[in-house]
Design a protein around this motif. Sequence first.
Motif, PDB file in Angstrom:
ATOM      1  N   MET A  57       0.831  -1.192   0.000  1.00 27.56           N
ATOM      2  CA  MET A  57       0.000   0.000   0.000  1.00 27.56           C
ATOM      3  C   MET A  57       0.872   1.250   0.000  1.00 27.56           C
ATOM      4  O   MET A  57       0.624   2.212  -0.695  1.00 27.56           O
ATOM      5  CB  MET A  57      -0.900   0.001   1.232  1.00 27.56           C
ATOM      6  N   LEU A  58       1.957   1.240   0.828  1.00 23.36           N
ATOM      7  CA  LEU A  58       2.872   2.370   0.869  1.00 23.36           C
ATOM      8  C   LEU A  58       3.508   2.631  -0.490  1.00 23.36           C
ATOM      9  O   LEU A  58       3.580   3.758  -0.967  1.00 23.36           O
ATOM     10  CB  LEU A  58       3.955   2.112   1.909  1.00 23.36           C
ATOM     11  N   GLU A  59       3.962   1.551  -1.125  1.00 19.83           N
ATOM     12  CA  GLU A  59       4.630   1.706  -2.414  1.00 19.83           C
ATOM     13  C   GLU A  59       3.665   2.299  -3.437  1.00 19.83           C
ATOM     14  O   GLU A  59       4.017   3.191  -4.205  1.00 19.83           O
ATOM     15  CB  GLU A  59       5.166   0.361  -2.885  1.00 19.83           C
ATOM     16  N   ASN A  60       2.419   1.820  -3.449  1.00 21.25           N
ATOM     17  CA  ASN A  60       1.433   2.344  -4.384  1.00 21.25           C
ATOM     18  C   ASN A  60       1.172   3.822  -4.135  1.00 21.25           C
ATOM     19  O   ASN A  60       1.028   4.613  -5.068  1.00 21.25           O
ATOM     20  CB  ASN A  60       0.127   1.556  -4.272  1.00 21.25           C
ATOM     21  N   ASN A  61       1.083   4.236  -2.850  1.00 21.70           N
ATOM     22  CA  ASN A  61       0.844   5.639  -2.539  1.00 21.70           C
ATOM     23  C   ASN A  61       1.936   6.522  -3.114  1.00 21.70           C
ATOM     24  O   ASN A  61       1.670   7.564  -3.710  1.00 21.70           O
ATOM     25  CB  ASN A  61       0.794   5.834  -1.012  1.00 21.70           C
ATOM     26  N   LEU A  62       3.198   6.117  -2.926  1.00 27.31           N
ATOM     27  CA  LEU A  62       4.307   6.928  -3.416  1.00 27.31           C
ATOM     28  C   LEU A  62       4.351   6.946  -4.941  1.00 27.31           C
ATOM     29  O   LEU A  62       4.521   7.998  -5.561  1.00 27.31           O
ATOM     30  CB  LEU A  62       5.627   6.393  -2.870  1.00 27.31           C
ATOM     31  N   LEU A  63       4.165   5.790  -5.564  1.00 25.13           N
ATOM     32  CA  LEU A  63       4.342   5.701  -7.008  1.00 25.13           C
ATOM     33  C   LEU A  63       3.215   6.376  -7.783  1.00 25.13           C
ATOM     34  O   LEU A  63       3.318   6.564  -8.994  1.00 25.13           O
ATOM     35  CB  LEU A  63       4.472   4.230  -7.424  1.00 25.13           C
ATOM     36  N   HIS A  64       2.122   6.744  -7.108  1.00 28.71           N
ATOM     37  CA  HIS A  64       1.059   7.480  -7.775  1.00 28.71           C
ATOM     38  C   HIS A  64       1.232   8.991  -7.645  1.00 28.71           C
ATOM     39  O   HIS A  64       0.382   9.749  -8.098  1.00 28.71           O
ATOM     40  CB  HIS A  64      -0.313   7.045  -7.231  1.00 28.71           C
ATOM     41  N   TYR A  65       2.351   9.420  -7.035  1.00 28.53           N
ATOM     42  CA  TYR A  65       2.685  10.846  -7.054  1.00 28.53           C
ATOM     43  C   TYR A  65       3.116  11.241  -8.462  1.00 28.53           C
ATOM     44  O   TYR A  65       3.503  10.418  -9.297  1.00 28.53           O
ATOM     45  CB  TYR A  65       3.853  11.133  -6.110  1.00 28.53           C
ATOM     46  N   ARG A  66       3.066  12.533  -8.734  1.00 32.81           N
ATOM     47  CA  ARG A  66       3.596  13.076  -9.989  1.00 32.81           C
ATOM     48  C   ARG A  66       5.064  13.438  -9.806  1.00 32.81           C
ATOM     49  O   ARG A  66       5.512  13.739  -8.693  1.00 32.81           O
ATOM     50  CB  ARG A  66       2.794  14.320 -10.407  1.00 32.81           C
ATOM     51  N   ILE A  67       5.778  13.431 -10.928  1.00 38.67           N
ATOM     52  CA  ILE A  67       7.208  13.751 -10.882  1.00 38.67           C
ATOM     53  C   ILE A  67       7.438  15.117 -10.245  1.00 38.67           C
ATOM     54  O   ILE A  67       8.382  15.311  -9.474  1.00 38.67           O
ATOM     55  CB  ILE A  67       7.803  13.733 -12.308  1.00 38.67           C
ATOM     56  N   ARG A  68       6.564  16.087 -10.533  1.00 41.42           N
ATOM     57  CA  ARG A  68       6.762  17.441 -10.057  1.00 41.42           C
ATOM     58  C   ARG A  68       6.783  17.514  -8.523  1.00 41.42           C
ATOM     59  O   ARG A  68       7.293  18.456  -7.942  1.00 41.42           O
ATOM     60  CB  ARG A  68       5.699  18.383 -10.609  1.00 41.42           C
ATOM     61  N   GLU A  69       6.234  16.497  -7.844  1.00 38.80           N
ATOM     62  CA  GLU A  69       6.146  16.516  -6.393  1.00 38.80           C
ATOM     63  C   GLU A  69       7.451  16.075  -5.717  1.00 38.80           C
ATOM     64  O   GLU A  69       7.644  16.349  -4.539  1.00 38.80           O
ATOM     65  CB  GLU A  69       4.991  15.634  -5.927  1.00 38.80           C
ATOM     66  N   ILE A  70       8.321  15.376  -6.439  1.00 41.97           N
ATOM     67  CA  ILE A  70       9.538  14.864  -5.783  1.00 41.97           C
ATOM     68  C   ILE A  70      10.822  15.159  -6.556  1.00 41.97           C
ATOM     69  O   ILE A  70      11.892  14.766  -6.121  1.00 41.97           O
ATOM     70  CB  ILE A  70       9.441  13.346  -5.536  1.00 41.97           C
ATOM     71  N   LEU A  71      10.736  15.852  -7.713  1.00 40.11           N
ATOM     72  CA  LEU A  71      11.944  16.075  -8.505  1.00 40.11           C
ATOM     73  C   LEU A  71      12.913  16.998  -7.767  1.00 40.11           C
ATOM     74  O   LEU A  71      12.527  17.755  -6.878  1.00 40.11           O
ATOM     75  CB  LEU A  71      11.588  16.662  -9.871  1.00 40.11           C
ATOM     76  N   SER A  72      14.168  16.922  -8.164  1.00 39.15           N
ATOM     77  CA  SER A  72      15.196  17.812  -7.636  1.00 39.15           C
ATOM     78  C   SER A  72      15.487  18.892  -8.683  1.00 39.15           C
ATOM     79  O   SER A  72      15.674  18.592  -9.858  1.00 39.15           O
ATOM     80  CB  SER A  72      16.475  17.029  -7.324  1.00 39.15           C
ATOM     81  N   THR A  73      15.505  20.142  -8.239  1.00 31.78           N
ATOM     82  CA  THR A  73      15.846  21.244  -9.134  1.00 31.78           C
ATOM     83  C   THR A  73      17.327  21.608  -9.041  1.00 31.78           C
ATOM     84  O   THR A  73      17.771  22.563  -9.653  1.00 31.78           O
ATOM     85  CB  THR A  73      14.987  22.480  -8.809  1.00 31.78           C
ATOM     86  N   ASN A  74      18.064  20.824  -8.275  1.00 29.93           N
ATOM     87  CA  ASN A  74      19.495  21.066  -8.120  1.00 29.93           C
ATOM     88  C   ASN A  74      20.231  20.416  -9.295  1.00 29.93           C
ATOM     89  O   ASN A  74      20.721  19.290  -9.207  1.00 29.93           O
ATOM     90  CB  ASN A  74      19.984  20.493  -6.798  1.00 29.93           C
TER      91      ASN A  74
END
Length: 590
Positions: A1-18
């Motif tokens: 369930m945890l894995e599914n929750n994370l993997l349904h995020y959008r890239i914009r929510e976790i990307l690095s701008t560095n």
Amino acid sequence: MLENNLLHYRIREILSTNILKVHPHTHISEAIEKMLYENVPEVLVMDNFSEKGSLKGILTLTDISRIKKENIPLERPVGDFLQESVLSIDIDELVSRAREMLIENRIGRLPVTEEGKIVGIIRSDNLRDNYYMKLESINRQYKQIIHHMHEAVTVTDAQGYILVWNKNAEKLYDMKSEDLLYQKLEDFFPNALTLSVLKEKKPIENVYHSPKPNYYVIISALPVFIDGEFLGVVATERDVTEYTNLSLKLENANSEINLLREEVKKITTGVFSLGHIQGRNPKMQEKIQLAKHVSHTDTSVLITGESGTGKEVLSIAIHENSGRTGLFVPVNCSAIPYALFESEFFGYVGGAFTGALKGGKPGLVELANNGTLFLDEIGDLPIEAQAKLLRVLQEKKVVRVGSSKPIDVDIRIISATNRNLKELVQKGCFREDLYYRLNVVEIELPPLRERKEDIILLFNHFLKEVCRKNKISISHVEKDVFNIMLKYSWKGNIRELKNTVEYMVVVSQKGILNVDLIPQYILDSITEEKTVNKTQMNLEETMKRSEADLIKKAMADAKGNKAKAAKLLNIPRSTLYYKLKLYSMDKSVQ
């Protein structure tokens, strides 16, 4: 369930701008310098930096390592060695898609685009770190949910060891979780219904049961299977006797929830914690695990390390995790004069000496009975006092000054020092028998400069703590603040970092922490390091010029004969050919 929750995020929510962009003609050496300065593991090679600029390729630290092993000159342009046909991903794609692409193509990063423009990057580290943060959040939720459930909840693993024993289970059976966790259920409850489920692996539901006189519950015990593997049993017992007890407040959770233990082990950069001690650094994780392991024993512990590394905080955490019912009594051994040692440590009876309290006074050892005596700066304890302390530790009895009646004491000793006790023993300044009595288990805390992974973690922890204490809200911390925190050497260790965070918060304005708020001495230290690095670079350039001048003179003296020039320089002819080419002198020098 945890894995599914994370993997349904959008890239914009976790990307690095560095990210770091360079031109194809940028020298490899310049790219390396920028990567180290910006603390990024790759450079994106662009044909230009405008909005219409396109990605030509990518160069990673792995590529640079290969280049250096092959002795390729670092003055070569990155465009000669970049990885072309780089895969990228749109900012609105799902994290699950990014994960698939990373695994399928065996790569560690994906540039992120928005309307064709490079806006960031997603690395395998992003996925791993965000996975852990979600895991940690769910772990906290589970602790609160399980401890606030109306039912008594117990969980055992496949071998029958108790993993969870919530507050209502403690109340129902009048047995504390710390006395039961990781113990065999059948050793305490040989007729428990859970044992039948462990054996048959079949559920038992809604059984009427009386665990003690005048108390009745409905119990259900269910086997837990994941992917066909039997993992254990979850049992719930619902009180059907007295519903008025449902309004009682539950005490703060003080037992560890282990439902997600196996998942946590899979996160190699996860945060290990004990009390207020936490860290991602592997060395620190080992220390925390060792402290957890010994906390439930009565073994003496010696905590060593530089000043400010958190020795007292760790000792408090060990005590709180030990289950001992007595007090945690800290003693600064360097602050107690020898003349007052016995009265302070062992106490005294009324009238024992001039100025003594009429009713007498218990000593620090007596106050720590059934608890923990923390001996800070133990290396500064006078050697005369060491013998008296050793006698108390050996006999587990203390006699107050002015009395002849021994008092039994049950104390756990934790000591701390930033000095080398072995050297003090060799110099005769510390008793060898006391040293071995105190140093049954030694935990050496690493300095903060060796825990780079933990600096930002601790910064954020102190930030929350200081904001809550001072009722100040900080909405944003500029990226350059974190960069400087990582570059500074922290000679004062964690104590210095905490003081720095508190200073920045209390002088901040508009809820923002920026570089201007960093204490000047830290900025000056970073500047000095840059100056040293620049001086080293100038030294390298000077040596190259000197080498080129020597080669030019040798070629002139040899009238262009390379064999003679090599002999004059006392170097192989092949080395001379390489140097002439390196300094572009192979044609200009005749």
